[in-house]
Design an enzyme around this catalytic site. Sequence first.
Site, PDB file in Angstrom:
ATOM      1  N   ASP A 178      14.293  40.863   9.583  1.00  0.00           N
ATOM      2  CA  ASP A 178      14.531  42.147  10.172  1.00  0.00           C
ATOM      3  C   ASP A 178      14.163  41.765  11.292  1.00  0.00           C
ATOM      4  O   ASP A 178      12.901  42.180  11.835  1.00  0.00           O
ATOM      5  CB  ASP A 178      14.975  43.117   9.071  1.00  0.00           C
ATOM      6  CG  ASP A 178      15.920  44.058   9.142  1.00  0.00           C
ATOM      7  OD1 ASP A 178      16.644  43.338  10.501  1.00  0.00           O
ATOM      8  OD2 ASP A 178      15.212  44.726   9.510  1.00  0.00           O
ATOM      9  N   ASP A 220      17.496  47.491   9.675  1.00  0.00           N
ATOM     10  CA  ASP A 220      19.076  47.751   8.958  1.00  0.00           C
ATOM     11  C   ASP A 220      18.486  47.105   7.666  1.00  0.00           C
ATOM     12  O   ASP A 220      19.462  47.434   7.081  1.00  0.00           O
ATOM     13  CB  ASP A 220      20.160  47.016  10.108  1.00  0.00           C
ATOM     14  CG  ASP A 220      20.332  45.335   9.828  1.00  0.00           C
ATOM     15  OD1 ASP A 220      19.359  44.729   9.456  1.00  0.00           O
ATOM     16  OD2 ASP A 220      21.197  45.378  10.077  1.00  0.00           O
ATOM     17  N   ASP A 265      17.800  38.618  10.711  1.00  0.00           N
ATOM     18  CA  ASP A 265      18.448  38.579  11.289  1.00  0.00           C
ATOM     19  C   ASP A 265      18.375  37.516  12.360  1.00  0.00           C
ATOM     20  O   ASP A 265      17.058  36.613  12.023  1.00  0.00           O
ATOM     21  CB  ASP A 265      19.045  39.485  12.273  1.00  0.00           C
ATOM     22  CG  ASP A 265      17.602  40.330  13.051  1.00  0.00           C
ATOM     23  OD1 ASP A 265      17.142  39.964  13.372  1.00  0.00           O
ATOM     24  OD2 ASP A 265      17.934  41.754  13.056  1.00  0.00           O
ATOM     25  N   ASP A 306      25.243  25.292   8.931  1.00  0.00           N
ATOM     26  CA  ASP A 306      26.084  25.559   8.174  1.00  0.00           C
ATOM     27  C   ASP A 306      27.355  24.849   7.818  1.00  0.00           C
ATOM     28  O   ASP A 306      28.118  25.870   8.422  1.00  0.00           O
ATOM     29  CB  ASP A 306      25.768  26.370   6.321  1.00  0.00           C
ATOM     30  CG  ASP A 306      25.126  25.975   4.853  1.00  0.00           C
ATOM     31  OD1 ASP A 306      26.325  25.625   5.075  1.00  0.00           O
ATOM     32  OD2 ASP A 306      24.095  26.654   4.743  1.00  0.00           O
ATOM     33  N   ASP A 364      28.426  22.593   2.964  1.00  0.00           N
ATOM     34  CA  ASP A 364      28.654  22.968   1.265  1.00  0.00           C
ATOM     35  C   ASP A 364      29.968  22.263   0.215  1.00  0.00           C
ATOM     36  O   ASP A 364      30.907  22.421   0.789  1.00  0.00           O
ATOM     37  CB  ASP A 364      29.203  23.993   2.315  1.00  0.00           C
ATOM     38  CG  ASP A 364      29.010  25.458   0.319  1.00  0.00           C
ATOM     39  OD1 ASP A 364      28.508  25.639   0.585  1.00  0.00           O
ATOM     40  OD2 ASP A 364      29.951  26.149   0.412  1.00  0.00           O
ATOM     41  N   GLU A 421      26.299  18.526   0.700  1.00  0.00           N
ATOM     42  CA  GLU A 421      25.609  19.728  -1.014  1.00  0.00           C
ATOM     43  C   GLU A 421      26.710  18.775  -1.838  1.00  0.00           C
ATOM     44  O   GLU A 421      27.536  19.035  -1.363  1.00  0.00           O
ATOM     45  CB  GLU A 421      25.658  20.972  -0.933  1.00  0.00           C
ATOM     46  CG  GLU A 421      25.354  21.367  -2.348  1.00  0.00           C
ATOM     47  CD  GLU A 421      26.471  22.726  -2.336  1.00  0.00           C
ATOM     48  OE1 GLU A 421      25.353  24.035  -3.296  1.00  0.00           O
ATOM     49  OE2 GLU A 421      27.110  22.779  -1.648  1.00  0.00           O
ATOM     50  N   HIS A 469      18.626  28.557  -2.272  1.00  0.00           N
ATOM     51  CA  HIS A 469      19.309  30.225  -2.088  1.00  0.00           C
ATOM     52  C   HIS A 469      19.953  29.982  -2.994  1.00  0.00           C
ATOM     53  O   HIS A 469      20.533  31.146  -3.507  1.00  0.00           O
ATOM     54  CB  HIS A 469      20.298  30.417  -0.650  1.00  0.00           C
ATOM     55  CG  HIS A 469      20.865  29.595  -0.707  1.00  0.00           C
ATOM     56  ND1 HIS A 469      21.107  28.389  -0.756  1.00  0.00           N
ATOM     57  CD2 HIS A 469      22.436  29.966  -0.729  1.00  0.00           C
ATOM     58  CE1 HIS A 469      22.566  27.539  -0.177  1.00  0.00           C
ATOM     59  NE2 HIS A 469      23.146  28.792  -0.284  1.00  0.00           N
ATOM     60  N   ASP A 470      20.171  29.490  -4.257  1.00  0.00           N
ATOM     61  CA  ASP A 470      21.362  28.857  -5.436  1.00  0.00           C
ATOM     62  C   ASP A 470      19.984  29.576  -6.506  1.00  0.00           C
ATOM     63  O   ASP A 470      20.969  29.231  -7.645  1.00  0.00           O
ATOM     64  CB  ASP A 470      22.002  27.543  -5.487  1.00  0.00           C
ATOM     65  CG  ASP A 470      23.434  28.591  -3.932  1.00  0.00           C
ATOM     66  OD1 ASP A 470      23.774  29.242  -3.594  1.00  0.00           O
ATOM     67  OD2 ASP A 470      23.649  27.454  -3.777  1.00  0.00           O
TER      68      ASP A 470
HETATM   69  O1  TEU Z   1      26.661  26.475  -3.027  1.00  0.00           O
HETATM   70  C1  TEU Z   1      27.625  25.241  -4.252  1.00  0.00           C
HETATM   71  C2  TEU Z   1      27.341  25.169  -5.745  1.00  0.00           C
HETATM   72  O2  TEU Z   1      28.219  24.579  -6.412  1.00  0.00           O
HETATM   73  C3  TEU Z   1      26.135  26.260  -6.418  1.00  0.00           C
HETATM   74  O3  TEU Z   1      24.847  25.961  -5.988  1.00  0.00           O
HETATM   75  C4  TEU Z   1      26.217  26.999  -6.833  1.00  0.00           C
HETATM   76  O4  TEU Z   1      26.281  27.976  -6.313  1.00  0.00           O
HETATM   77  C5  TEU Z   1      26.395  27.469  -8.474  1.00  0.00           C
HETATM   78  O5  TEU Z   1      26.776  26.774  -8.979  1.00  0.00           O
HETATM   79  C6  TEU Z   1      26.300  29.082  -8.642  1.00  0.00           C
HETATM   80  O6  TEU Z   1      25.632  29.187  -9.819  1.00  0.00           O
HETATM   81  C7  TEU Z   1      27.686  26.484  -2.680  1.00  0.00           C
HETATM   82  C8  TEU Z   1      26.704  27.455  -1.625  1.00  0.00           C
HETATM   83  O7  TEU Z   1      25.915  26.771  -1.927  1.00  0.00           O
HETATM   84  C9  TEU Z   1      26.711  29.165  -2.422  1.00  0.00           C
HETATM   85  O8  TEU Z   1      25.695  30.178  -1.688  1.00  0.00           O
HETATM   86  C10 TEU Z   1      27.663  29.451  -2.372  1.00  0.00           C
HETATM   87  O9  TEU Z   1      28.095  30.787  -3.170  1.00  0.00           O
HETATM   88  C11 TEU Z   1      29.114  28.208  -2.802  1.00  0.00           C
HETATM   89  O10 TEU Z   1      29.105  27.257  -1.991  1.00  0.00           O
HETATM   90  C12 TEU Z   1      30.212  28.741  -2.429  1.00  0.00           C
HETATM   91  O11 TEU Z   1      29.939  28.648  -0.999  1.00  0.00           O
END
Ligand code: TEU
Length: 588
Positions: free
Chosen positions: A39, A43, A47, A116, A224, A292, A364-365
């Site tokens: 940050d 906030d 960013d 992205d 994505d 992805e 991040h997932d």
């Molecule tokens: O993720 C797609 C996806 O299918 C997964 O990684 C999903 O987050 C996981 O199945 C949840 O259990 C991409 C992005 O990386 C994710 O952050 C988004 O939420 C999703 O697409 C929708 O845009």
Amino acid sequence: MLAHLALHCTDVGAVAEPEDAPWWTRAVAYQVYPRSFQDSDGDGIGDLGGVLRRLDHLTDLGVDVLWLSPVYPSPQADNGYDISDYQGIDPLFGTLDQLDELIAALHGRGMKLLMDLVVNHTSDEHPWFVESRSSPTSAKRDWYWWRPPRAGMAPGAPGAEPTNWQSAFSGPAWTLDEASGEYYLHLFDRKQPDLNWENPAVRQAVHAMMRWWLDRGVDGFRMDVINMISKDLRGRDGAGHGHLHDGPPLPGSSLGDGSASYLCGPRVHEFLAEMHREVFAGRNGPLLTVGEMPGVTIEEARLFTDPARAEVDMVFQFEHVGLDHGASKWDVRPLRMRDLKASFGRWQAGLADVGWNSLYWDNHDQPRAVSRFGDDSPRYRRDSATCLATLLHLHRGTPYVYQGQELGMANYPFGGVDDFQDLESVNHFGTAMVDGQDPDAVLAALRVMSRDNARTPVQWDASPHAGFTTGTPWLPVNPDHVEWNAEAQRSDPASVLAHYKRLIALRHEDPVVALGDFTLLLPEHDDVYAFTRALDDEVLLVVCNVSRTPYRLADLLSQAMDTPLVLGNLPDAGPTLRPWEARVLRLR
Ligand code: TEU
């Protein structure tokens, strides 16, 4: 583009020099999830100013590519994966000028920027969807998937959705628009309506937007869920009656799994080849595309990444991050290292002669890798983090480091449901309670699998908010930051950070790491993950103990005895492979 393939073709006569291989075979990428990176305005939300401030960290690490998770204007229902304007920057993250500044700063440091690209769906607040929803006769009606209720059923009646598909984040994959009595499709949240790629105007708008970003200087895209853009809803076409495809019922749910109708659908290769022609062909300069692709098979991945087909350079596959899933990701099963080894081994072999792997443990997932695949107990956290890093980075493919992974960041000690922010976690808990599931069991699964584990702020130093913000962080900083942080690791040659630097440097320096053939050894062993990489006369042997049990090297791999060590994660390598020890040895 074809050059690296020639290395494996003995019958082509001329063997390509490693210098001819695409630049990204030697590259390491780093993912920034901007909300949690740094940050700059107090906030509590990271960013672009913060990213600009931390570029020395990336230079120091030695990475080549920065993949920036979405920073576009967005209602932030899914933290930016719900975009309402593809050609701007959300004020939460900064300005377009700062993005330009970032491009210039990265290029000045010899790095590249991947944006992205989220074009399977938009936000429901995107002007395209607002217009599409405004009327069944709107010029953009066909930009999204609108369908009437199931034949003979009233709009909104239980089960009247056009198909029984479950969405990833919010119950049925169809939501009713009261005004028109029609439903729209959303494979993710109801705030993420799916674009209709069958409509050429949609494709042209996406291509134009991509060209606009490339003209601005970005070097490529992480795409994505790009294998979901072609859907098979033909059940309604032709006959004009009956209902759309229904998926097999999901356990404990009235909904079904529709993925057979939208994962790698009928026109996906055509759409990606067209995108390549319209957006990338004829552009000079080193670009990179990574798709992805949840559920992608090796056979499909070969097609997507075959340079001769010109679709994408590499894909993110999901097999290894599904190995600890039962009926769903919340049905957590113990991970068997042998399964992981077999899975990676298949992907290495499957894309050996055609295509290219991308390599990742987390993003991040996903939960934090050291907690999920390693051992985050105090005794083994550093050793398992460096062991996993060695294992992954010595595979053939392009490695992706997720922010904080290079510091050994671990899962967060979440308490109750109020500690979670991610819509997937929050919605799952709500649904599970309605279904009468045991709250403690649901919470236990959330603590292990929630995406919020990956989203706590990066731990820069030992100060109260870890140097992430002067305000209140949007998601709390892990209390372990007093010990686990970048500042403490920077001056420590034994740190996880120092080890990542050595691995990244090794890939840059040694062509065998980038391009060598992969051969899995000891496939049946539960705890030792071993393989060789070979290029011309050079052979590396990689041996990793992915357990707490020590093993005598002589009992495992006699060729590993008295062999020079290129890189190891523990000091004083001897005859025993210690718990979570990793060695890279030079056989020839
Ligand atoms: O993720 C797609 C996806 O299918 C997964 O990684 C999903 O987050 C996981 O199945 C949840 O259990 C991409 C992005 O990386 C994710 O952050 C988004 O939420 C999703 O697409 C929708 O845009």
